[in-house]
Write a protein that holds these residues in place. Structure first.
Motif, PDB file in Angstrom:
ATOM      1  N   SER A 160      88.407  89.653  23.172  1.00  0.00           N
ATOM      2  CA  SER A 160      87.646  90.561  24.215  1.00  0.00           C
ATOM      3  C   SER A 160      86.705  91.394  23.658  1.00  0.00           C
ATOM      4  O   SER A 160      87.088  92.146  22.431  1.00  0.00           O
ATOM      5  CB  SER A 160      88.760  91.458  24.944  1.00  0.00           C
ATOM      6  OG  SER A 160      89.755  90.616  25.464  1.00  0.00           O
ATOM      7  N   SER A 183      97.520  79.523  20.992  1.00  0.00           N
ATOM      8  CA  SER A 183      96.663  80.731  21.622  1.00  0.00           C
ATOM      9  C   SER A 183      97.971  81.577  22.189  1.00  0.00           C
ATOM     10  O   SER A 183      98.822  81.162  22.409  1.00  0.00           O
ATOM     11  CB  SER A 183      96.147  80.299  22.904  1.00  0.00           C
ATOM     12  OG  SER A 183      96.647  79.679  23.862  1.00  0.00           O
ATOM     13  N   PRO A 199      93.288  86.351  27.255  1.00  0.00           N
ATOM     14  CA  PRO A 199      93.021  84.670  26.989  1.00  0.00           C
ATOM     15  C   PRO A 199      91.763  84.511  25.970  1.00  0.00           C
ATOM     16  O   PRO A 199      90.914  83.845  26.249  1.00  0.00           O
ATOM     17  CB  PRO A 199      92.282  84.460  28.492  1.00  0.00           C
ATOM     18  CG  PRO A 199      91.831  85.537  28.883  1.00  0.00           C
ATOM     19  CD  PRO A 199      92.636  86.727  28.452  1.00  0.00           C
ATOM     20  N   GLY A 200      91.712  85.600  25.159  1.00  0.00           N
ATOM     21  CA  GLY A 200      90.642  84.895  23.941  1.00  0.00           C
ATOM     22  C   GLY A 200      90.301  86.493  23.342  1.00  0.00           C
ATOM     23  O   GLY A 200      91.076  87.399  23.366  1.00  0.00           O
ATOM     24  N   PRO A 208      86.657  82.770  24.430  1.00  0.00           N
ATOM     25  CA  PRO A 208      87.618  82.110  24.808  1.00  0.00           C
ATOM     26  C   PRO A 208      88.527  81.569  23.895  1.00  0.00           C
ATOM     27  O   PRO A 208      88.087  81.133  22.643  1.00  0.00           O
ATOM     28  CB  PRO A 208      87.030  81.138  25.878  1.00  0.00           C
ATOM     29  CG  PRO A 208      85.586  80.770  25.452  1.00  0.00           C
ATOM     30  CD  PRO A 208      85.174  82.107  24.772  1.00  0.00           C
ATOM     31  N   SER A 214      89.636  78.589  23.693  1.00  0.00           N
ATOM     32  CA  SER A 214      88.976  77.297  23.500  1.00  0.00           C
ATOM     33  C   SER A 214      87.937  77.369  22.484  1.00  0.00           C
ATOM     34  O   SER A 214      87.720  76.133  21.967  1.00  0.00           O
ATOM     35  CB  SER A 214      88.208  76.928  25.004  1.00  0.00           C
ATOM     36  OG  SER A 214      87.288  77.686  25.398  1.00  0.00           O
TER      37      SER A 214
END
Length: 182
Positions: free
Chosen positions: A98, A89, A95-96, A108, A110
């Motif tokens: 957007s 990542s 954090p992902g 995300p 994840s």
């Protein structure tokens, strides 16, 4: 006759050793100059197909990316060192993936899955550990020993997005392709 032959041979000998009236003139002294050449370790990664698009028609199912990312890493490193190539990542970005505009939804990291060497099972970036020492990373080329000082390594990987609950939009983000000396 003896005297002139002695003088000629004496002058000749003096000239050969740098002495006498016919010798070249050198003034000053000498010293040494130290030389140091440094070859820095470095790597150059070339990526083919660096953009992966996902057309998510059913957000309840995993969606594969539209192409395989391939890379070549050319490197100069110490013989006997080890290296690995990983996807992780992006620690320097959002954090992902957007959403755009006023949409604050995020796919995300994840939900991002990686298929090393474009074969076998997909592995989620969430909580994965890799040989590169990055959080949420997956080995593409696991730890390998370097033989010789210069070489190249090639590999590929596929990406997918696991089921997500987000609004219709265009989502943008990045992952890192990382070459690490170990």
């Amino acid at each position: 006759s003896d005297w002139s032959s002695d003088v000629c041979s004496s002058d000749l000998a003096s000239a050969q050793f740098g002495y006498g009236p016919n010798a070249p003139s050198y003034l000053g002294g000498s010293t040494t100059v130290s030389l140091k050449a440094i070859v820095a370790e470095h790597v150059n990664i070339t990526v083919t197909n660096p953009v992966v698009n996902f057309n998510i028609f059913d957000p309840t199912k995993t969606t594969n990316g539209d192409n395989t990312v391939s890379f070549t890493a050319n490197y100069v490193m110490k013989n006997g060192a080890n290296f690995a190539v990983c996807v992780a990542s992006n620690l320097f970005a959002a954090p992902g993936l957007s959403g755009t505009g006023t949409n604050t939804d995020v796919i995300p990291m994840s939900a991002i899955e990686v298929q090393p060497m474009a074969t076998g099972s997909y592995i989620s970036l969430a909580g994965a550990t890799d040989d590169c020492g990055l959080p949420n990373g997956v080995n593409i080329l696991p730890k390998q020993a370097i033989t010789g000082n210069t070489a190249s390594a090639t590999g590929s990987f596929n990406l997918a997005i696991a089921p997500v609950t987000v609004r219709p939009d265009v989502y943008n983000g990045t992952v890192l392709l990382y070459f690490q000396e170990l």
